[in-house]
Design an enzyme around this catalytic site. Structure first.
Site, PDB file in Angstrom:
ATOM      1  N   SER A 334       0.837  -1.312   0.298  1.00 50.81           N
ATOM      2  CA  SER A 334       0.291   0.090   0.319  1.00 50.81           C
ATOM      3  C   SER A 334       0.576   1.223  -0.146  1.00 50.81           C
ATOM      4  CB  SER A 334      -1.349  -0.410   1.564  1.00 50.81           C
ATOM      5  OG  SER A 334      -0.514  -0.429   2.318  1.00 50.81           O
ATOM      6  N   HIS A 362      -5.015  -3.751  -2.633  1.00 58.98           N
ATOM      7  CA  HIS A 362      -5.115  -2.932  -3.873  1.00 58.98           C
ATOM      8  C   HIS A 362      -4.776  -3.154  -5.414  1.00 58.98           C
ATOM      9  CE1 HIS A 362      -4.754  -0.054  -1.402  1.00 58.98           C
ATOM     10  NE2 HIS A 362      -4.402  -0.520  -0.090  1.00 58.98           N
ATOM     11  N   LYS A 393     -11.467  -0.130  -2.243  1.00 54.69           N
ATOM     12  CA  LYS A 393     -11.658   0.286  -3.719  1.00 54.69           C
ATOM     13  C   LYS A 393     -11.497   0.022  -4.513  1.00 54.69           C
ATOM     14  CE  LYS A 393      -7.511   0.017  -0.376  1.00 54.69           C
ATOM     15  NZ  LYS A 393      -7.822  -0.212   1.103  1.00 54.69           N
TER      16      LYS A 393
HETATM   17  N1  PMP Z   1      -5.182  -4.384   3.291  1.00 54.16           N
HETATM   18  C1  PMP Z   1      -4.661  -3.313   2.584  1.00 54.16           C
HETATM   19  C2  PMP Z   1      -3.298  -4.569   1.682  1.00 54.16           C
HETATM   20  C3  PMP Z   1      -4.847  -2.695   2.759  1.00 54.16           C
HETATM   21  O1  PMP Z   1      -3.883  -2.117   2.207  1.00 54.16           O
HETATM   22  C4  PMP Z   1      -5.864  -1.440   3.477  1.00 54.16           C
HETATM   23  C5  PMP Z   1      -5.790   0.014   3.405  1.00 54.16           C
HETATM   24  N2  PMP Z   1      -6.037   0.076   2.612  1.00 54.16           N
HETATM   25  C6  PMP Z   1      -6.324  -3.004   3.831  1.00 54.16           C
HETATM   26  C7  PMP Z   1      -6.037  -4.283   3.939  1.00 54.16           C
HETATM   27  C8  PMP Z   1      -7.694  -2.512   5.074  1.00 54.16           C
HETATM   28  O2  PMP Z   1      -9.168  -2.338   4.056  1.00 54.16           O
HETATM   29  P1  PMP Z   1      -9.705  -1.458   4.668  1.00 54.16           P
HETATM   30  O3  PMP Z   1      -9.455  -0.157   4.062  1.00 54.16           O
HETATM   31  O4  PMP Z   1     -11.389  -2.207   3.392  1.00 54.16           O
HETATM   32  O5  PMP Z   1     -10.689  -1.450   5.872  1.00 54.16           O
END
Ligand code: PMP
Length: 556
Positions: A334, A362, A393
Site C-alpha cells: 500500500s 489494492h 478500493k
Molecule cells: N489490506 C491492505 C493491503 C490495505 O492497504 C488496506 C487498506 N488500505 C486494508 C487491508 C484494509 O482495508 P479497508 O480499508 O477496507 O479496511
C-alpha cells in the site's frame, strides 16, 4: 533548521522532600542515597557513604533498586551507573533504569519542585513536531499512572504539527464527489477546488449514479442497519448474492464477508494461526496484517521486502519448530505500489508445507487480465488457499471478504471473531457493492482507462527523471522525497495548485523515504494527470530537488 537535541525532562526534588534510593550491586553490596533529580529514564543521587568506601564504578550494572518516600516505594529492577562525580564533600551518581520507566507523572510527581502542569508546559519543546514523530507516542510505556496522560503529551505534538507546513490530514470535504472535490480548507488564492490524487476509488464507482440508486432502493427495502451479526439476523439476500458473485469471480467454493478489509485480516489470521503455529509475512505488510498476527497466538516471523531467499531462510530455520504455517502475501503493497512474487511464494509454501493467504486489497480491480488481482496476473486464480480483499478500493464502497474452500469458510464463519461478534454490513452498502461489481464486469473499459492513466502518469514521472520501474502496473505511485521539510513545502505548493494528496512520513514509512503516495483513477482525464505532473515538477524545482538527487539519497 538545526535540529534541537531531545532531552528527557528532568525533575528536581522539592527542598524539604526526602526521596531515598536503595540499590544493590551485583555482588550484593547495598548502596543508599538521596535523590536530587529524576527523569523518566534515570536519576541522579548523592551517595550516603564516605567516598573512599565507594563500591560503585561507571558502567557497573546494579541488580535491584527502589525509591522510598514517606510510606511509598517504587521498585525499578536493574539499573546501570552512567556517571560518578566526586567532590571534596560529596559523591553524586547518575543511573539509568534498564527494566522500567519512572512513573514521573504518577505517584512520584508530588516529590518534584514544579507541579505536573508546570512540567508538562516546559516539555512543549520536547514534544514539538521538529523534535518528535508519531512513533514517540504510539505503543510506548510513558510511565504515567493516569492512562490518559499519553493523550496529553501527544496533544503538544499534534498542535505543533497542525501549525506546520506539512499538516495535510483530516481536511473535511464539502458536498462534492468523484475525482474533483471542494474542501473546507482554502488554497492560498482563496479557491477550494481540487483534483484528488490520494483516493482508493480507482475505478470511480463510489459516485456512479447506478451505485447510489442501488443503495437507495436497498435502504427502502431493508432500512439502514443489518440489525445483527451474520449468524443471527444480519444476513440478507444482498449478502448472499455478493458472496456468490465473489466465489464465482475468484473460482472458489465459498466466501464470507467482513465489515472492512481491516476486520477481515485481523479475523482471518487470528482464527487460523493457533499457539503452536507459525505465521510469516513481508516486513512491509499492511497494519491489518501485522495486527492479525499480533492477535494470533502463534510464532510471528517477517521476511525482507519481496526477498524470496530470505523467506526461504526464515522457513528453513523456523518451519518445523511449529505445527501449521501460514504465509501472508500482499497483492500490492500500500505504500510502495509494487506486487509480491506470488508464484515464488506459492512454490516455497508447497516445499515447506505451508498455506498461502493473499491480500488483494489494492490488486483486485487493477491487476490481472480481468482485473481480478495478483492471483489472476500470476495465473493462479482459484489456486490460492485463501484470498482476502476489500470493497473500499475497486467498488468505492466498504467491506472485506475472504474466498476459499467451503470447509475453510464454514470454519472461518465460526472462528473469525470479527465476523461472529460484529454486526453484518448494512444491506444498502452490500447492494452498492453488488452494483459496483456488476459495473466492473460489464464495463471492461473502466479497467482499460485505469491502465492507460497509470501508464501516462508513470511515464510522465519517468520522463522527469523519477526511478519508476517500467513494469509498474498499479494505481499506487510513490514519489519518494526523503526530506520531511522539503516534503512539507512541496505539499503546500501542490495544495495551493489544487492537487490533493497527503505527505506520508515516519512511522508509516522510514524517515529517509518519506513520500507522496499518488493514486491514479480511471476518472482522471489525461489533462488532470498532465497538470499534476506539471505541478510536481514545479514544486520540485521550487524546493531545489532534482529526481536524480532523490534516487541517490534513497540508495545511500
Ligand atoms: N489490506 C491492505 C493491503 C490495505 O492497504 C488496506 C487498506 N488500505 C486494508 C487491508 C484494509 O482495508 P479497508 O480499508 O477496507 O479496511
Amino acid at each position: 533548521m538545526a535540529k534541537k537535541v531531545l532531552r528527557r525532562t528532568r525533575y528536581q526534588i522539592k527542598d524539604k522532600q526526602e526521596l531515598n534510593i536503595h540499590l544493590t550491586s551485583l555482588s550484593g553490596e547495598r548502596i543508599l542515597g538521596k535523590v536530587r533529580e529524576v527523569s523518566s529514564t534515570g536519576l541522579s543521587f548523592e551517595l550516603q557513604v564516605a567516598s573512599e568506601e565507594l563500591p560503585v564504578l561507571k558502567d557497573q550494572v546494579l541488580s535491584e533498586g527502589k525509591l522510598v518516600w514517606e510510606a511509598n516505594e517504587w521498585a525499578f529492577g536493574r539499573s546501570v551507573v552512567k556517571f560518578v562525580h566526586k567532590s571534596e564533600s560529596k559523591v553524586t551518581l547518575g543511573i539509568m533504569f534498564i527494566d522500567s520507566h519512572a512513573p514521573i507523572e504518577g505517584p512520584l510527581s508530588k516529590c518534584f519542585k514544579m507541579n505536573l502542569e508546570g512540567n508538562m508546559a516546559k516539555s512543549e519543546l520536547e514534544y514539538s513536531s521538529d523534535n518528535s514523530s508519531l512513533a514517540d507516542f504510539l505503543g510506548k510505556d510513558d510511565g504515567s499512572v493516569d492512562i490518559f496522560n499519553k493523550a496529553k503529551k501527544y496533544h503538544f505534538y499534534h498542535n505543533s504539527l497542525q501549525k506546520s507546513v506539512r499538516w495535510g490530514y483530516w481536511i473535511p470535504r464539502e458536498p462534492s464527489k468523484g475525482i474533483r472535490v471542494t474542501l473546507t480548507k482554502k488554497r492560498s488564492d482563496g479557491r477550494n477546488d481540487f483534483i484528488v490524487m490520494s483516493s482508493n476509488d480507482y475505478l470511480g464507482l463510489s459516485a456512479r449514479p447506478e451505485v447510489v440508486e442501488a443503495t437507495k432502493i436497498a435502504l427502502d427495502k431493508y432500512g439502514f442497519g443489518a440489525t445483527g451479526s451474520p449468524i443471527t439476523c444480519g444476513q440478507t439476500e444482498e449478502h448472499e448474492r455478493l458472496q456468490e458473485t465473489l466465489s464465482r469471480m475468484f473460482r472458489t467454493e465459498a466466501t464470507t464477508l467482513f465489515n472492512s478489509g481491516y476486520a477481515a485480516n485481523i479475523g482471518l489470521i487470528s482464527s487460523l494461526v493457533g499457539p503452536n503455529d507459525l505465521v510469516i509475512a513481508d516486513i512491509l505488510s499492511h497494519a491489518s496484517i501485522y495486527d492479525g498476527m499480533q492477535l494470533s497466538q502463534g510464532v510471528k516471523r517477517f521476511f525482507k521486502h519481496n526477498d524470496m531467499d530470505h523467506l526461504e531462510k526464515v522457513l528453513s530455520r523456523t518451519r518445523y519448530e511449529s505445527n501449521g504455517c501460514l504465509i501472508v502475501a500482499e497483492g500490492v503493497f500500500s505504500m510502495d505500489g509494487d506486487a509480491a512474487p506470488l508464484n515464488d511464494i506459492v512454490s516455497l509454501a508447497k516445499k515447506y508445507d505451508a498455506r498461502v493467504m493473499i491480500d488483494e486489497a489494492h490488486s483486485f480491480g487493477v491487476l490481472g487480465k480481468n482485473g481480478l488481482g495478483l492471483s489472476e496476473e500470476s495465473n493462479l486464480l482459484g489456486g490460492i488457499d485463501l484470498t482476502m480483499g476489500t470493497f473500499s478500493k475497486i467498488c468505492g464502497t466498504i467491506g472485506g471478504f475472504a474466498c476459499g474452500s467451503k470447509e475453510l469458510i464454514d470454519w472461518l464463519n465460526v472462528s473469525a471473531r470479527s465476523v461472529f461478534f460484529s454486526v453484518a454490513l448494512p444491506p444498502s452498502t452490500v447492494a452498492a457493492t453488488n452494483k459496483s461489481l456488476e459495473l466492473f464486469q460489464s464495463e471492461p473499459q473502466l479497467l482499460g482507462k485505469l491502465r492507460s492513466n497509470i501508464e501516462f502518469f508513470t511515464s510522465g514521472l519517468r520522463k522527469m527523471g523519477f526511478d519508476i520501474p517500467k513494469d509498474h502496473k498499479t494505481a499506487i505511485v510513490p514519489v519518494v522525497i526523503g526530506d520531511e521539510e522539503k516534503l512539507g513545502k512541496m505539499y503546500k505548493i501542490l495544495y495551493d495548485s489544487g492537487i490533493y494528496t497527503i505527505p506520508v512520513v515516519y512511522p508509516a514509512v522510514s524517515k529517509n523515504t518519506c513520500r507522496f503516495r499518488f493514486t491514479v483513477s480511471a476518472q482522471h482525464s489525461l489533462s488532470d494527470l498532465d497538470y499534476a505532473l506539471l505541478v510536481i515538477k514545479r514544486a520540485m524545482e521550487k524546493v531545489g530537488l532534482a529526481p536524480k538527487e532523490i534516487a541517490l539519497k534513497e540508495s545511500a
